[in-house]
Design an enzyme around this catalytic site. Structure first.
Site, PDB file in Angstrom:
ATOM      1  CG  MET A  30      -1.913  -1.171   1.164  1.00 17.23           C
ATOM      2  SD  MET A  30      -3.446  -0.866   2.051  1.00 17.23           S
ATOM      3  CE  MET A  30      -2.851  -0.550   3.699  1.00 17.23           C
ATOM      4  N   GLY A  31       2.147   1.115  -0.418  1.00 16.69           N
ATOM      5  CA  GLY A  31       3.026   2.279  -0.504  1.00 16.69           C
ATOM      6  C   GLY A  31       3.500   2.737   0.863  1.00 16.69           C
ATOM      7  CG  HIS A  58       8.406   0.247   6.060  1.00 16.22           C
ATOM      8  ND1 HIS A  58       8.659  -1.105   6.088  1.00 16.22           N
ATOM      9  CD2 HIS A  58       7.063   0.368   6.267  1.00 16.22           C
ATOM     10  CE1 HIS A  58       7.550  -1.767   6.334  1.00 16.22           C
ATOM     11  NE2 HIS A  58       6.555  -0.897   6.438  1.00 16.22           N
ATOM     12  CG  HIS A 111       6.890  -1.995   2.166  1.00 18.04           C
ATOM     13  ND1 HIS A 111       6.787  -0.829   2.890  1.00 18.04           N
ATOM     14  CD2 HIS A 111       5.660  -2.570   2.234  1.00 18.04           C
ATOM     15  CE1 HIS A 111       5.558  -0.701   3.373  1.00 18.04           C
ATOM     16  NE2 HIS A 111       4.854  -1.752   2.995  1.00 18.04           N
ATOM     17  N   GLY A 166       4.481 -10.356   3.747  1.00 17.77           N
ATOM     18  CA  GLY A 166       5.227 -10.325   4.995  1.00 17.77           C
ATOM     19  C   GLY A 166       4.535 -11.101   6.101  1.00 17.77           C
ATOM     20  CE  LYS A 206       3.586  -4.803  11.493  1.00 18.44           C
ATOM     21  NZ  LYS A 206       2.701  -4.073  10.665  1.00 18.44           N
ATOM     22  CG  ASP A 207       0.284  -7.287   7.549  1.00 18.79           C
ATOM     23  OD1 ASP A 207      -0.521  -6.560   8.124  1.00 18.79           O
ATOM     24  OD2 ASP A 207       1.349  -6.861   7.060  1.00 18.79           O
ATOM     25  NE  ARG A 210      -3.066   1.599   9.650  1.00 19.30           N
ATOM     26  CZ  ARG A 210      -3.456   0.604   8.838  1.00 19.30           C
ATOM     27  NH1 ARG A 210      -2.746  -0.507   8.775  1.00 19.30           N
ATOM     28  NH2 ARG A 210      -4.536   0.735   8.082  1.00 19.30           N
TER      29      ARG A 210
END
Ligand code: AMP
Length: 284
Positions: A34-35, A38, A41, A152, A154-155, A192
């Site tokens: 989603m851009g 960092h 990504h 990732g 991460k999710d 975020r």
């Protein structure tokens, strides 16, 4: 100067660009984002480059996965800077459609994932979320037709939902998970994190510290319920409102009672001020 990747924002141009990328039999990897990119990504891009000759990164803030009360309008957007980072990382193609291209007038299809999408983790707090994610990822995969797509850890629940989706829809793509990239403090990198004040950012490091501590204690055979109760108290003391801190089966995301039900994954979601953060670790 690194070569600037081609940037396309309409489906016919994307199809042509993908055909070109594939010339000579080159394989293609897709990294959906989603851009507001960092290093997390970029680590996915590096993994993509190891898995395929050509790399596409999609940049699309997907309105379908935000509830009306969530941060769609304020979500950080900086396509120019994202493209510069992707050029440095050696990406071949950036797919950056706008909302009207993804969801033209009359769009009326939504995928309703079940199984891992109904595990009672993110879905309990963001009931619209995985339907939106599954729909957009199915579109991204059929638009870009990659051989490999990188997501990732991460999710973590999302990775399980997408893996299920690709298998269930017989999508000819291999879904690959990538490890979480963290700040020095241990805070998982996230677009975020830009919302956090300095004080909140310092407090946010608590999440990973507590996860690691709980994982170590559970591995040492301490009672899971007690460890998680104490972890909850510590996260709340740091100023968070906790959505969940749970131990789940690392593959099925099923609830677990003891370490024997493993392999285990600890997952957390918590809010500090207006910012909601998620993180997870394996129980070693
Ligand atoms: P997002 O732009 O937040 O939708 O994330 C795009 C992809 O990057 C997803 O597959 C995320 O799981 C992954 N990602 C986000 N943050 C990190 C991180 N800190 N480490 C590894 N992957 C990440």
């Amino acid at each position: 100067m690194p070569k600037r990747p081609s940037v396309v924002s309409h489906v016919p141009a994307l199809r042509r660009a993908v055909r070109n990328l594939r010339r000579g039999g080159a394989t293609v990897a897709l990294v959906p984002t989603m851009g507001a990119l960092h290093d997390g990504h970029i680590s996915l891009v590096r993994l993509a480059k190891r898995r395929a000759r050509r790399v596409i990164v999609s940049v699309f803030v997907n309105p379908a996965q935000f509830a009306p009360n969530e941060d769609f309008a304020s979500y950080p957007r900086n396509l120019k800077q994202d493209i510069a980072m992707l050029a440095d990382a050696g990406v071949d193609l950036v797919w950056a459609p706008d909302s009207k291209t993804m969801y033209p007038p009359g769009f009326a299809t939504r995928i309703a994932p079940e199984g891992p999408a109904k595990a009672g983790l993110e879905d309990a707090f963001r009931p619209h979320f995985f339907g939106g994610v599954a729909t957009v990822v199915a579109k991204l995969l059929t638009q870009c037709t990659p051989d490999v797509a990188i997501f990732g850890e991460k999710d973590y629940q999302q990775l399980k939902v997408i893996t299920r989706l690709a298998a269930d829809l017989d999508l000819p793509v291999k879904i690959v998970g990538a490890p979480i990239v963290r700040e020095k403090s241990g805070l998982a990198m996230s677009s975020r994190n830009a919302y956090l004040s300095d004080t909140q950012r310092a407090a946010a490091a608590t999440l990973y510290r507590v996860l690691k501590d709980c994982a170590g204690r559970i591995a040492d055979k301490e009672l899971i319920a007690r460890v998680l109760d104490e972890g909850t108290a510590e996260i709340e003391r740091a100023g968070f409102t906790l959505d969940y801190l749970e131990a789940r089966h690392a593959d099925s995301l099923a609830k677990v009672e003891t370490i024997k039900d493993g392999p285990l994954r600890l997952l957390v979601a918590a809010r500090i001020g207006a910012t909601r953060l998620i993180d997870n670790v394996a129980v070693p």
